[in-house]
Structures are given as C-alpha cells and as structure tokens.
Motif scaffolding. Structure first.
Motif, PDB file in Angstrom:
ATOM      1  N   ARG A 285     156.024 102.849  -4.067  1.00  0.00           N
ATOM      2  CA  ARG A 285     157.288 102.571  -3.123  1.00  0.00           C
ATOM      3  C   ARG A 285     158.032 101.238  -3.461  1.00  0.00           C
ATOM      4  N   ASP A 286     157.062 100.428  -3.956  1.00  0.00           N
ATOM      5  CA  ASP A 286     157.690  99.079  -4.106  1.00  0.00           C
ATOM      6  C   ASP A 286     158.607  99.114  -5.583  1.00  0.00           C
TER       7      ASP A 286
ATOM      8  N   SER B 172     160.066 101.827  -6.795  1.00  0.00           N
ATOM      9  CA  SER B 172     161.333 102.362  -6.477  1.00  0.00           C
ATOM     10  C   SER B 172     162.621 101.795  -5.887  1.00  0.00           C
ATOM     11  N   ARG B 173     162.154 100.521  -5.136  1.00  0.00           N
ATOM     12  CA  ARG B 173     163.348  99.749  -4.377  1.00  0.00           C
ATOM     13  C   ARG B 173     163.799  98.806  -5.441  1.00  0.00           C
ATOM     14  N   ARG B 174     163.293  98.631  -6.773  1.00  0.00           N
ATOM     15  CA  ARG B 174     163.336  97.545  -7.503  1.00  0.00           C
ATOM     16  C   ARG B 174     164.571  97.952  -8.563  1.00  0.00           C
ATOM     17  N   THR B 175     165.214  97.186  -9.386  1.00  0.00           N
ATOM     18  CA  THR B 175     166.160  97.451 -10.403  1.00  0.00           C
ATOM     19  C   THR B 175     165.375  97.300 -11.737  1.00  0.00           C
TER      20      THR B 175
END
Length: 351
Positions: free
Chosen positions: A180-181, A183-186
């Motif tokens: 999840r972490d 997936s939130r990043r570029t």
C-alpha cells in the motif's frame, strides 16, 4: 604459508631464474577478483547485436518499502517478477505504436555502500521494428509518466500474486502495508541517452557480468576488526567518501548480493530474444541499409590468444627481466595441502 585451496603453479624464468607463483581462478561469477577476461569477451560479443540507431539507457528502481521482497528465501521469485514487469512494460507500451524494440536488461541489487537497492539497467533501442519497416525515433518511444504507471501496476500485481501464494520473504502482516505504501508513491524511472553511445552502456554492463557489489580497488584497510572502503556519495555530488563496517557486517552486506544458483541476471527481450535475435537483427540491418556486424574475435580463438589480443600481454614472458620465457616447474591442484609441503618435494635430493 596459507592454504592455496584453488591450486596453482610455479613458473621459473629460463633466463634470469626468477620464480613466479600463479594461483588458479575460482571462476565464480560473483568474485571481485576473477573474470576480467570474461568481462571483455562478453562486451565484445554484444557489439555485433547493436544497430546503427539511437539507444536509451533506462533504469527501473523500486520504492524503499519494496526492497524486502527481493532478499531472503523467495528472492528468486521476486526478481523474476521484476524482470517480467520491466520487459512487459517496455514491450507492451511500444506495441501500442506497433513497434518491437530490442532490450538488454541487467540486474543490480546494491548501492555504493553495499546496501539493498534492487534495480534493472536496460539498454533499449530508440525505435523498433514495425509493419512498415524499422521506425527510428530520436526521442524515447513512451512518455515517462506512462512508463511509471504501467511499471508500478505490473510489479505490484505480480508481488500481490506471490503474496497470495505464500512465496514472499516479507511477513504476511507487513507485506500488505508495504504494498500500500509503494502504491501511493511515484516510482523513479531514469531515461537518458548515453553520451558515449550504446558501446559505453555495454561496457558498463560488462563490469558486473562476473563481479558484484565492490571491487578490490575500493578497499582501503582492514585492521582485524573493521573494514574501510570507499564509495561515491550520489546525494553529495558524487564526492568520494570512506565507510567503515565491522567484518561480520561487511561480509553479510557483500554476500546478500550473491544470487541464487543458476539465476540469470542478464536477459534479452524483443529484437534481442535468443530465439529470434539473428533473423530479426538481419532484417533490421537490411531495412536500415547497415553493413554486417564486425566480429572482433577471430573464429576458434583460445583464451590465451584472447588474453594476448585484448590486454596486449605475453603471459609466457618473464615480468622480471622481460626477456626470458616462463617454464612451469610445479603444479598443485585444489586441495588443503600447504604450499610449503608441495615446494619441499622440489628440493634437491641428497645423494
């Protein structure tokens, strides 16, 4: 004297009588000392596969939260997923334009300080083979933001599949949080045109064909407890700095980058796929009006001949007097026999 477990031989100059000991190579692909000739031969073997078009050096890196997936018991499955995600990203995005590019991918798992940093270096053709012939592009085929989105989706999907099958090195309760972490990043993908041409990238890849993580020239000192080594600090303008690790930590940091037995860390896709490489490259050269590739190595060249041709050295010439020839006087095979005991057998016998 210490044990010479890999064996070796003693040569004596027939002119000045100087003795020279040579110890046999371990031939392990991870050894920081062996494989210099193999590196050069590998680089030469890749040059005929290059086309007279622009190339791009593309580096796929991962968020820090995902690095634990690529070390441990199930690292083979995770690394295979990384290769698959990268190759599918490039091939499928290029296919939207009806093109088939050539891809040479090499795995690295370390940074300058021997830390965990799995990433893929790819040499990709600027353009590709399509129905209308070879389409040559000066700029990279796909916008960066599209590559980042597709790569992120593919790798996360593959890691989630491994997690469901129980084939990950990360504890189940932590893996979902890491995914999840991430997936939130570029995600970072670096695309650049090599200033020295594709040959420069091939030579860079060749440095890690038979070696990993660190070379001997970066080692500064060892006092019996701590190892000091040099590294380039990328975040500080590539300044050269020195790091110190205690011996067990240094060994553990180095050995974590030793790949599973039989794992292939250099892979080819698209035009360079092993099964179709020759006919597709020949067709591309015909379409581009390019000359046939030049082979640097003569057919049937031995390793000794390659050593003379590439490094311009004469292995049989005495390095002391530069005039005599070295003659092998003793050999010892890989064993635990002390070298002193072997050389004692060469002493003249009493009458």
């Amino acid at each position: 004297m210490p044990y010479r477990r890999l064996g070796g031989h003693l040569s004596v100059c027939d002119r000045c009588g100087a003795k020279h000991y040579a110890y046999h190579s371990c031939r392990n692909r991870h050894c920081p000392r062996c494989g210099g000739l193999d590196q050069r031969l590998w680089a030469e073997a890749q040059l005929p596969h290059l086309l007279p078009v622009s190339y791009f050096h593309v580096v796929f890196t991962l968020p820090v939260s995902l690095r634990g997936f690529f070390f441990g018991k199930h690292r083979r499955q995770a690394l295979d997923a990384l290769f698959a995600a990268v190759s599918e990203t490039i091939l499928e995005t290029a296919a939207t334009q009806g093109l088939l590019p050539g891809i040479l991918a090499v795995l690295h798992t370390w940074n300058q300080q021997l830390g965990d940093h799995p990433h893929l270096h790819c040499l990709v053709t600027g353009g590709g083979l399509g129905p209308q012939g070879f389409v040559h592009r000066r700029r990279y085929l796909i916008p960066l933001d599209i590559l980042q989105t597709v790569f992120k989706g593919k790798l996360l999907s593959k890691l989630q599949a491994l997690l469901r099958e129980g084939r990950t090195s990360v504890p189940h309760h932590s893996a979902h949080q890491y995914l999840r972490d991430a997936s939130r990043r570029t995600w970072n993908i670096d695309i650049r045109r090599p200033f020295g041409g594709p040959e420069q990238v091939v030579n860079y890849f060749a440095r890690y064909v038979r070696k990993i993580a660190i070379s001997d020239h970066r080692l500064v000192s060892y006092d019996g407890h701590n190892v000091c080594f040099q590294y380039c600090d990328r975040r500080d303008g590539n300044r050269l700095k020195t790091a110190k690790l205690d011996a067990p930590t240094f060994c553990r940091s180095f050995l974590q980058h030793v790949l599973p037995a039989g794992f292939v860390r250099i892979r080819r896709y698209g035009l360079l796929s092993n099964r179709v490489r020759k006919p597709l490259l020949d067709r591309c050269r015909d379409l581009l009006g390019a000359d046939p590739p030049l082979l640097l190595a003569p057919p049937g060249e031995s390793r000794l001949q390659a050593l003379r041709r590439i490094f311009h050295v004469e292995p049989e010439l005495c390095p002391s007097c530069k005039l005599g020839r070295l003659i092998v006087r003793a050999q010892w095979r890989a064993s635990r026999t002390p070298l002193d005991a072997i050389l004692a057998t060469l002493a003249p016998r009493a009458p």
